[in-house]
Design a protein around this motif. Structure first.
Motif, PDB file in Angstrom:
ATOM      1  N   ALA A  34       0.829  -1.209   0.000  1.00 47.38           N
ATOM      2  CA  ALA A  34       0.000   0.000   0.000  1.00 47.38           C
ATOM      3  C   ALA A  34       0.861   1.256   0.000  1.00 47.38           C
ATOM      4  O   ALA A  34       0.593   2.209  -0.738  1.00 47.38           O
ATOM      5  CB  ALA A  34      -0.942  -0.009   1.204  1.00 47.38           C
ATOM      6  N   ILE A  35       1.914   1.257   0.809  1.00 43.81           N
ATOM      7  CA  ILE A  35       2.806   2.418   0.875  1.00 43.81           C
ATOM      8  C   ILE A  35       3.540   2.607  -0.449  1.00 43.81           C
ATOM      9  O   ILE A  35       3.647   3.725  -0.956  1.00 43.81           O
ATOM     10  CB  ILE A  35       3.788   2.291   2.055  1.00 43.81           C
ATOM     11  N   ALA A  36       4.022   1.501  -1.031  1.00 48.59           N
ATOM     12  CA  ALA A  36       4.741   1.595  -2.307  1.00 48.59           C
ATOM     13  C   ALA A  36       3.838   2.175  -3.392  1.00 48.59           C
ATOM     14  O   ALA A  36       4.249   3.070  -4.143  1.00 48.59           O
ATOM     15  CB  ALA A  36       5.252   0.222  -2.722  1.00 48.59           C
ATOM     16  N   GLY A  37       2.619   1.700  -3.483  1.00 48.86           N
ATOM     17  CA  GLY A  37       1.691   2.197  -4.502  1.00 48.86           C
ATOM     18  C   GLY A  37       1.290   3.637  -4.270  1.00 48.86           C
ATOM     19  O   GLY A  37       1.216   4.436  -5.204  1.00 48.86           O
ATOM     20  N   TYR A  38       1.071   4.004  -3.011  1.00 47.42           N
ATOM     21  CA  TYR A  38       0.616   5.359  -2.678  1.00 47.42           C
ATOM     22  C   TYR A  38       1.712   6.393  -2.908  1.00 47.42           C
ATOM     23  O   TYR A  38       1.475   7.447  -3.481  1.00 47.42           O
ATOM     24  CB  TYR A  38       0.137   5.408  -1.222  1.00 47.42           C
ATOM     25  N   THR A  39       2.922   6.098  -2.453  1.00 48.26           N
ATOM     26  CA  THR A  39       4.005   7.077  -2.553  1.00 48.26           C
ATOM     27  C   THR A  39       4.507   7.249  -3.981  1.00 48.26           C
ATOM     28  O   THR A  39       5.197   8.216  -4.267  1.00 48.26           O
ATOM     29  CB  THR A  39       5.188   6.702  -1.629  1.00 48.26           C
ATOM     30  N   ALA A  40       4.148   6.330  -4.878  1.00 47.58           N
ATOM     31  CA  ALA A  40       4.588   6.441  -6.270  1.00 47.58           C
ATOM     32  C   ALA A  40       3.713   7.384  -7.080  1.00 47.58           C
ATOM     33  O   ALA A  40       4.012   7.663  -8.247  1.00 47.58           O
ATOM     34  CB  ALA A  40       4.609   5.061  -6.913  1.00 47.58           C
ATOM     35  N   GLY A  41       2.625   7.869  -6.492  1.00 46.90           N
ATOM     36  CA  GLY A  41       1.751   8.808  -7.198  1.00 46.90           C
ATOM     37  C   GLY A  41       1.156   8.199  -8.446  1.00 46.90           C
ATOM     38  O   GLY A  41       0.596   7.115  -8.415  1.00 46.90           O
ATOM     39  N   GLY A  42       1.302   8.896  -9.575  1.00 47.49           N
ATOM     40  CA  GLY A  42       0.749   8.443 -10.846  1.00 47.49           C
ATOM     41  C   GLY A  42       1.370   7.169 -11.376  1.00 47.49           C
ATOM     42  O   GLY A  42       0.814   6.539 -12.264  1.00 47.49           O
ATOM     43  N   ASP A  43       2.538   6.789 -10.842  1.00 42.66           N
ATOM     44  CA  ASP A  43       3.198   5.552 -11.266  1.00 42.66           C
ATOM     45  C   ASP A  43       2.882   4.394 -10.329  1.00 42.66           C
ATOM     46  O   ASP A  43       3.552   3.364 -10.342  1.00 42.66           O
ATOM     47  CB  ASP A  43       4.718   5.758 -11.311  1.00 42.66           C
ATOM     48  N   GLY A  44       1.851   4.537  -9.479  1.00 39.52           N
ATOM     49  CA  GLY A  44       1.525   3.542  -8.464  1.00 39.52           C
ATOM     50  C   GLY A  44       1.367   2.134  -8.990  1.00 39.52           C
ATOM     51  O   GLY A  44       1.892   1.180  -8.421  1.00 39.52           O
ATOM     52  N   GLU A  45       0.654   1.970 -10.100  1.00 34.96           N
ATOM     53  CA  GLU A  45       0.435   0.627 -10.648  1.00 34.96           C
ATOM     54  C   GLU A  45       1.740  -0.005 -11.100  1.00 34.96           C
ATOM     55  O   GLU A  45       2.008  -1.172 -10.804  1.00 34.96           O
ATOM     56  CB  GLU A  45      -0.565   0.674 -11.804  1.00 34.96           C
ATOM     57  N   ASP A  46       2.585   0.746 -11.795  1.00 38.56           N
ATOM     58  CA  ASP A  46       3.860   0.204 -12.263  1.00 38.56           C
ATOM     59  C   ASP A  46       4.778  -0.145 -11.093  1.00 38.56           C
ATOM     60  O   ASP A  46       5.414  -1.201 -11.078  1.00 38.56           O
ATOM     61  CB  ASP A  46       4.566   1.198 -13.194  1.00 38.56           C
ATOM     62  N   VAL A  47       4.860   0.749 -10.105  1.00 39.51           N
ATOM     63  CA  VAL A  47       5.698   0.492  -8.934  1.00 39.51           C
ATOM     64  C   VAL A  47       5.167  -0.717  -8.168  1.00 39.51           C
ATOM     65  O   VAL A  47       5.928  -1.573  -7.710  1.00 39.51           O
ATOM     66  CB  VAL A  47       5.779   1.743  -8.032  1.00 39.51           C
ATOM     67  N   CYS A  48       3.851  -0.798  -8.031  1.00 41.74           N
ATOM     68  CA  CYS A  48       3.223  -1.915  -7.326  1.00 41.74           C
ATOM     69  C   CYS A  48       3.646  -3.253  -7.929  1.00 41.74           C
ATOM     70  O   CYS A  48       4.013  -4.182  -7.207  1.00 41.74           O
ATOM     71  CB  CYS A  48       1.698  -1.780  -7.386  1.00 41.74           C
ATOM     72  N   LYS A  49       3.611  -3.317  -9.235  1.00 41.05           N
ATOM     73  CA  LYS A  49       3.899  -4.585  -9.926  1.00 41.05           C
ATOM     74  C   LYS A  49       5.365  -4.996  -9.826  1.00 41.05           C
ATOM     75  O   LYS A  49       5.710  -6.125 -10.165  1.00 41.05           O
ATOM     76  CB  LYS A  49       3.463  -4.485 -11.381  1.00 41.05           C
ATOM     77  N   THR A  50       6.237  -4.099  -9.339  1.00 35.01           N
ATOM     78  CA  THR A  50       7.651  -4.445  -9.185  1.00 35.01           C
ATOM     79  C   THR A  50       8.075  -4.470  -7.715  1.00 35.01           C
ATOM     80  O   THR A  50       9.256  -4.532  -7.416  1.00 35.01           O
ATOM     81  CB  THR A  50       8.531  -3.440  -9.956  1.00 35.01           C
ATOM     82  N   THR A  51       7.098  -4.415  -6.793  1.00 38.11           N
ATOM     83  CA  THR A  51       7.382  -4.384  -5.360  1.00 38.11           C
ATOM     84  C   THR A  51       7.007  -5.709  -4.725  1.00 38.11           C
ATOM     85  O   THR A  51       6.063  -6.371  -5.144  1.00 38.11           O
ATOM     86  CB  THR A  51       6.581  -3.247  -4.687  1.00 38.11           C
ATOM     87  N   ASP A  52       7.760  -6.108  -3.701  1.00 38.20           N
ATOM     88  CA  ASP A  52       7.471  -7.321  -2.934  1.00 38.20           C
ATOM     89  C   ASP A  52       7.028  -6.939  -1.530  1.00 38.20           C
ATOM     90  O   ASP A  52       7.473  -5.937  -0.967  1.00 38.20           O
ATOM     91  CB  ASP A  52       8.710  -8.216  -2.832  1.00 38.20           C
ATOM     92  N   ASP A  53       6.160  -7.768  -0.930  1.00 38.55           N
ATOM     93  CA  ASP A  53       5.698  -7.523   0.442  1.00 38.55           C
ATOM     94  C   ASP A  53       6.718  -8.041   1.453  1.00 38.55           C
ATOM     95  O   ASP A  53       7.810  -8.467   1.075  1.00 38.55           O
ATOM     96  CB  ASP A  53       4.308  -8.125   0.669  1.00 38.55           C
ATOM     97  N   GLN A  54       6.367  -8.027   2.752  1.00 36.61           N
ATOM     98  CA  GLN A  54       7.281  -8.463   3.818  1.00 36.61           C
ATOM     99  C   GLN A  54       7.747  -9.905   3.645  1.00 36.61           C
ATOM    100  O   GLN A  54       8.838 -10.263   4.070  1.00 36.61           O
ATOM    101  CB  GLN A  54       6.596  -8.356   5.184  1.00 36.61           C
ATOM    102  N   ASP A  55       6.900 -10.750   3.043  1.00 37.96           N
ATOM    103  CA  ASP A  55       7.236 -12.153   2.857  1.00 37.96           C
ATOM    104  C   ASP A  55       8.021 -12.415   1.575  1.00 37.96           C
ATOM    105  O   ASP A  55       8.380 -13.550   1.289  1.00 37.96           O
ATOM    106  CB  ASP A  55       5.958 -13.007   2.830  1.00 37.96           C
ATOM    107  N   GLY A  56       8.250 -11.369   0.773  1.00 33.66           N
ATOM    108  CA  GLY A  56       8.959 -11.538  -0.490  1.00 33.66           C
ATOM    109  C   GLY A  56       8.049 -11.896  -1.652  1.00 33.66           C
ATOM    110  O   GLY A  56       8.516 -12.223  -2.734  1.00 33.66           O
ATOM    111  N   ASP A  57       6.726 -11.845  -1.435  1.00 33.19           N
ATOM    112  CA  ASP A  57       5.768 -12.138  -2.497  1.00 33.19           C
ATOM    113  C   ASP A  57       5.440 -10.858  -3.258  1.00 33.19           C
ATOM    114  O   ASP A  57       5.422  -9.767  -2.688  1.00 33.19           O
ATOM    115  CB  ASP A  57       4.473 -12.717  -1.913  1.00 33.19           C
ATOM    116  N   ALA A  58       5.152 -11.004  -4.547  1.00 27.88           N
ATOM    117  CA  ALA A  58       4.844  -9.847  -5.383  1.00 27.88           C
ATOM    118  C   ALA A  58       3.559  -9.163  -4.930  1.00 27.88           C
ATOM    119  O   ALA A  58       2.591  -9.813  -4.542  1.00 27.88           O
ATOM    120  CB  ALA A  58       4.709 -10.285  -6.840  1.00 27.88           C
TER     121      ALA A  58
END
Length: 139
Positions: A34-58
């Protein structure tokens, strides 16, 4: 199921197995995505798809009514039950799900019993047939 979530939030549950659920693996309260998507602003979807959660899952991109949100896989499963459209296979049309965290059977039984809530809770079963677990917080 709800007792496991309550255990992760530091509630004390009488069932030892539920109390041991304070392990954070597959934590539905992981805010990494949620933080990764929110802080990326207009690029939230792209950043989200390249971020992993605490467990290392996409992370998973979900949307509802034109608004997007970056979630963990576990959160996306819950969002799918609430009619969010999520990448992958997270859209569930039927809410009759085994281990449904939104099953309120136990909460209603305990609440409606008033002062005997604890006793009634221990003799009630949820929608899956599992015995309800009494939890308390701060005392």
């Amino acid at each position: 199921e709800q007792a496991e979530i309550a255990g992760q939030m530091q509630f004390e549950c009488e069932d030892a197995a539920a109390a041991a659920a304070t392990i954070v693996e597959d934590n539905p309260y992981d805010v990494t995505c949620a933080i990764a998507g929110y802080t990326a602003g207009g690029d939230g979807e792209d950043v989200c798809k390249t971020t992993d959660d605490q467990d290392g899952d996409a992370c998973v991109w979900c949307s509802y009514g034109g608004q997007g949100l970056c979630l963990t896989d576990e959160q996306a499963e819950i969002a799918g039950q609430m009619q969010f459209e999520c990448d992958g296979d997270h859209h569930i049309t039927a809410l009759d799900v085994e281990d449904n965290p939104y099953d309120v059977t136990c909460a209603i039984a305990g609440y409606s019993a008033g002062a005997d809530g604890k006793g009634v809770c221990k003799t009630t079963q949820d929608q899956d047939g599992d015995t309800c677990v009494w939890c308390s917080y701060g005392g």
